[in-house]
Motif scaffolding. Structure first.
Motif, PDB file in Angstrom:
ATOM      1  N   TYR A  91      58.549  21.394  27.059  1.00  0.00           N
ATOM      2  CA  TYR A  91      57.658  22.000  28.052  1.00  0.00           C
ATOM      3  C   TYR A  91      56.207  21.770  27.659  1.00  0.00           C
ATOM      4  O   TYR A  91      55.372  21.422  28.503  1.00  0.00           O
ATOM      5  CB  TYR A  91      57.929  23.497  28.198  1.00  0.00           C
ATOM      6  N   ASN A 258      64.219  29.308  26.079  1.00  0.00           N
ATOM      7  CA  ASN A 258      63.622  28.110  26.671  1.00  0.00           C
ATOM      8  C   ASN A 258      64.713  27.083  26.956  1.00  0.00           C
ATOM      9  O   ASN A 258      65.863  27.219  26.522  1.00  0.00           O
ATOM     10  CB  ASN A 258      62.491  27.541  25.815  1.00  0.00           C
ATOM     11  N   ASP A 259      64.372  26.052  27.697  1.00  0.00           N
ATOM     12  CA  ASP A 259      65.369  25.068  28.117  1.00  0.00           C
ATOM     13  C   ASP A 259      65.871  24.210  26.974  1.00  0.00           C
ATOM     14  O   ASP A 259      67.040  23.818  26.954  1.00  0.00           O
ATOM     15  CB  ASP A 259      64.779  24.163  29.201  1.00  0.00           C
ATOM     16  N   GLY A 285      68.572  28.870  31.034  1.00  0.00           N
ATOM     17  CA  GLY A 285      67.393  28.576  30.228  1.00  0.00           C
ATOM     18  C   GLY A 285      66.129  29.155  30.835  1.00  0.00           C
ATOM     19  O   GLY A 285      66.172  30.004  31.733  1.00  0.00           O
ATOM     20  N   ASP A 288      62.332  25.156  33.075  1.00  0.00           N
ATOM     21  CA  ASP A 288      62.648  24.090  34.023  1.00  0.00           C
ATOM     22  C   ASP A 288      61.948  22.791  33.656  1.00  0.00           C
ATOM     23  O   ASP A 288      61.175  22.218  34.428  1.00  0.00           O
ATOM     24  CB  ASP A 288      62.306  24.474  35.468  1.00  0.00           C
ATOM     25  N   ALA A 292      66.317  19.444  32.440  1.00  0.00           N
ATOM     26  CA  ALA A 292      67.203  20.493  32.944  1.00  0.00           C
ATOM     27  C   ALA A 292      67.891  20.076  34.239  1.00  0.00           C
ATOM     28  O   ALA A 292      69.020  20.508  34.517  1.00  0.00           O
ATOM     29  CB  ALA A 292      66.417  21.781  33.165  1.00  0.00           C
ATOM     30  N   LEU A 299      71.197  22.323  34.525  1.00  0.00           N
ATOM     31  CA  LEU A 299      70.996  23.647  33.936  1.00  0.00           C
ATOM     32  C   LEU A 299      70.372  24.641  34.916  1.00  0.00           C
ATOM     33  O   LEU A 299      69.321  24.373  35.512  1.00  0.00           O
ATOM     34  CB  LEU A 299      70.087  23.525  32.703  1.00  0.00           C
ATOM     35  N   THR A 301      68.108  27.683  35.415  1.00  0.00           N
ATOM     36  CA  THR A 301      66.983  28.068  34.564  1.00  0.00           C
ATOM     37  C   THR A 301      65.951  28.855  35.352  1.00  0.00           C
ATOM     38  O   THR A 301      66.036  28.988  36.575  1.00  0.00           O
ATOM     39  CB  THR A 301      66.333  26.810  33.937  1.00  0.00           C
TER      40      THR A 301
END
Length: 343
Positions: A91, A258-259, A285, A288, A292, A299, A301
């Motif tokens: 991120y 977090n992812d 998560g 994003d 993801a 995922l 998220t």
């Protein structure tokens, strides 16, 4: 070593060409030094033909004004310091790429420093040697003395990802607590009751806010965490944390701070424990990041809106440069729940 080479060899080494100066351009164009300065100063008066002559001569000679030298006369340099944490965090890497692109598009030139929060003050102290127009800090915190130093140097400071209580600092952050409430609510609505949590470094304010959101929403449902493991916001950390979490408990869902950790946890659950996601175990998560949405992960998220955050950083920057005396502003960004295939 260089000093051990024969003199003839050293003499043969190419020398760096001296930088072309404004005086060189003035002499070649047959104009005054001040005319060269005015030719490169937006809005400064200069005869159109003379300006064209100066600019052509400068191009032929390879001259560009020295922004650092201009700063000695109080001119803006368009240099913006950017201090970002661990670039291994996807991120933060995506945030940095988007911010650099936005700064360049607005005519600003970033000087980027990355590193751990423990050495943040030292990193910022070193970057203050440059004539910065502003300083943008992603996450982390600065000591009060360093913030005061920035204020004395008339260097505006903008924090992204953390709210700092200071009258001259602008901040922008995600409503982390709200995001985690949304995530846990989704799990509860799908019938999950044994919910575990994989968190990041507990000293970070974002981690504290996200954990608080999970705990409070569970408490509203009469539940507590089935398990809790602390990790480091990395993919490998998520794998290790999931291994630890599954040793003693059998959660039916895991929320990750977090992812990157969520993707690591997802990988371990599927490949090392042969769990089916989301049938055996739901995983959510936060952030994003681009990965993801990959089909391999898909995922679910909580989106920490990147484009909006960068837009607000630029708005705060322009506002602060236009009015250095304005009160500090705090901008809170609402998260979005992104439903994919892991819940």
């Amino acid at each position: 070593m260089a000093h051990d080479r024969p003199l003839a060899d050293r003499a043969a080494q190419p020398r760096r060409r001296a930088r072309v100066t404004a005086a060189d351009v003035a002499e070649a164009a047959g104009v005054s030094r001040s005319a060269v300065s005015r030719a490169f100063t937006p809005g400064a008066y200069l005869d159109a033909d003379k300006r064209q002559l100066v600019l052509k001569t400068a191009m032929d000679l390879g001259y560009r004004p020295n922004a650092l030298a201009a700063s000695l006369q109080g001119a803006a340099t368009d240099l913006v310091g950017v201090v970002v944490g661990e670039l291994s965090n996807p991120y933060d890497s995506e945030w940095l790429a988007a911010l650099v692109s936005a700064l360049n598009a607005s005519g600003k030139w970033p000087i980027v420093l990355g590193g751990q929060e423990e050495g943040l003050d030292d990193s910022v102290t070193s970057i203050l040697s440059y004539p910065l127009d502003a300083l943008i800090v992603r996450g982390g915190s600065l000591g009060e003395a360093l913030i005061d130093n920035c204020t004395k140097l008339n260097i505006p400071v903008i924090f992204s990802g953390r709210v700092i209580s200071h009258p001259a600092i602008d901040c922008i952050a995600c409503r982390n607590h709200m995001g985690m409430v949304q995530a846990v609510t989704l799990l509860l609505e799908s019938g999950r009751r044994r919910i575990g949590y994989i968190g990041g470094p507990p000293t970070l304010s974002s981690e504290q806010e996200r954990l608080a959101g999970v705990i409070e929403r569970l408490a509203e449902a009469g539940l507590t965490l089935a398990a809790q493991v602390t990790s480091d916001y990395s993919f490998d950390g998520g794998q290790s944390a999931m291994r630890t979490l599954l040793q003693d408990t059998s959660p039916d869902a895991v929320v990750c701070a977090n992812d990157a950790m969520a993707l690591g946890a997802l990988s371990f659950a599927r490949n090392c424990r042969n769990l089916t996601v989301p049938e055996d175990l739901a995983i959510i998560g936060f952030d994003d990041i681009a990965m993801a949405a990959w089909a391999e992960f898909n995922l679910t998220t909580v989106r920490n809106p990147l484009a909006k955050t960068v837009d607000e950083v630029l708005r705060l920057l322009e506002g602060r440069l236009a009015n250095p005396q304005k009160p500090g502003e705090v901008v809170m960004i609402d998260p979005d729940l992104v439903k994919r295939g892991t819940h």
